[in-house]
Design an enzyme around this catalytic site. Structure first.
Site, short mmCIF file in Angstrom:
data_model
loop_
_atom_site.label_atom_id
_atom_site.label_comp_id
_atom_site.label_asym_id
_atom_site.label_seq_id
_atom_site.Cartn_x
_atom_site.Cartn_y
_atom_site.Cartn_z
N LYS A 113 0.83 -1.21 0.00
CA LYS A 113 0.00 0.00 0.00
C LYS A 113 0.87 1.26 0.00
CE LYS A 113 -4.12 -1.81 2.39
NZ LYS A 113 -4.82 -1.79 3.69
N LYS A 193 -7.32 -10.68 -8.44
CA LYS A 193 -8.39 -10.99 -7.50
C LYS A 193 -9.37 -9.82 -7.47
CE LYS A 193 -8.92 -11.34 -2.49
NZ LYS A 193 -8.29 -11.31 -1.18
N LYS A 196 -11.76 -3.77 -4.72
CA LYS A 196 -12.18 -2.39 -4.91
C LYS A 196 -11.05 -1.55 -5.48
CE LYS A 196 -13.78 -3.09 -0.63
NZ LYS A 196 -14.61 -3.18 0.58
#
Ligand code: TRP
Length: 338
Positions: A113, A193, A196
């Site tokens: 991230k 996968k 969002k």
């Protein structure tokens, strides 16, 4: 398994990956465990990355609404909003003082991230500590999560172990529960996968024509260029989705052989998938529409959930405050002399 805790971020619409991978399992756990099945919409986790404050409350509410519409019964389980039980962040602070920074910078999800962000807040680094607080505040022993969360659960165990060693036996060391039946649902792009952040989702509450449009344009087995080209269903994303939503005999006796002998075309096959999906999603969407018309049902459910969660969390937090040696209101730190 005595008590289960899990959380879902309100960072976007609930998609079929969430539904098949988590929510269906939550529903089953709720049926078994009742109020020992505790589920939170983790809004304080959602603000660790860029987000729109004008949308957060709505998304939090929508996440609760979607879970209830999907069949999670708020009267049976505890369903609540993380930020409404302030002990989560309080316990997280205590845990930050007992967690080596190096353990946090090693977390795979943090590194992934952080690499995608121009601004990396300290909250992104502390994210798994807050997650540990979520779980341990309820002394949960089982945490149903996806594979990507295993490292965070391991860290939670270490935090519990370290706390217990220093301050006395307090927390169980929770186990991750990887649901073997829960598929790792691929996104509609057929590559990553479903997620969002990738933007390859099918929302469980998405309008049927929007869902059809996504299916219609989705990739299929590349061998089937023309309608007459035979295909290999196990290579095909649409086949994969069929295994989630279509009855097994239909998949085995129709979809698979007809694809292999080019008896049906991909569009026909997608039509059948769409019908199967809407059989499952249709009733969920109807319940969602009912809840949208009566939103007080959702807010009342969340209010009851908040009370039930707080009734567990408050005494555990008080136990922690005492064990770590804080001066409690009205208390004296020594016994009167004589
Ligand atoms: N980090 C989890 C996820 O992104 C969400 C989460 C927050 C969670 N707190 C939790 C999951 C506690 C299980 C238990 O999926």
């Amino acid at each position: 398994m005595k008590r289960v805790f899990s959380g879902i971020q309100p960072s976007g619409e609930i998609h079929i990956g969430n539904y098949l991978g988590a929510i269906k399992n939550w529903i089953a756990l709720g049926e078994r465990l009742g109020k020992d099945a505790i589920f939170a919409i983790v809004d304080y986790h959602a603000i660790t990355q860029a987000y729109d404050p004008a949308l957060l409350a709505r998304r939090t509410f929508e996440a609760a609404l979607a879970n209830i519409a999907a069949g999670l019964d708020p009267e049976r389980v505890i369903l609540f909003v993380q930020s409404q039980v302030p002990e989560h962040t309080e316990l997280a602070w205590v845990f930050t003082t007992q967690t080596p920074v190096g353990d946090l910078t090693r977390m795979t999800q943090y590194k992934d991230k952080a690499a995608r962000q121009s601004f990396v807040g300290a909250g992104l680094l502390m994210y798994p500590v807050l997650q540990a607080a979520d779980i341990l505040l309820y002394k949960a022993d089982t945490v149903p999560v996806g594979e990507d969360q295993l490292q965070h659960i391991e860290l939670t165990r270490e935090i519990a172990r370290r706390f217990n060693a220093r301050f006395g036996a307090t927390f169980p060391e929770p186990q991750a529960q990887l649901n073997k039946d829960a598929p790792r649902v691929p996104g509609i792009d057929g590559k990553a996968k479903m997620s969002k952040s990738v933007g390859n989702t099918i929302g469980i509450l998405e309008a049927p024509d929007a869902i059809w449009e996504k299916l219609r344009t989705a990739p299929t087995d590349p061998a089937r260029v023309r309608r007459s080209d035979p295909g290999e269903p196990t290579r095909c994303l649409i086949w994969r989705y069929h295994t989630y939503f279509s009855p097994a005999p239909l998949v085995r006796e129709v979809i698979e052989p007809e694809c292999r002998r080019a008896g049906i075309g991909c569009v026909e096959c997608k039509r059948m998938l769409f019908d199967s999906m809407m059989k499952e999603l249709g009733p969920i969407q109807e319940r969602a529409a009912e809840l949208r018309a009566r939103p007080e049902r959702v807010s009342e459910a969340l209010e009851a959930g908040r009370e039930q969660a707080a009734a567990i969390a408050e005494p555990v937090m008080e136990e922690v405050r005492e064990k770590i040696g804080l001066l409690r209101p009205g208390a004296r730190p020594w016994k009167p002399a004589g």
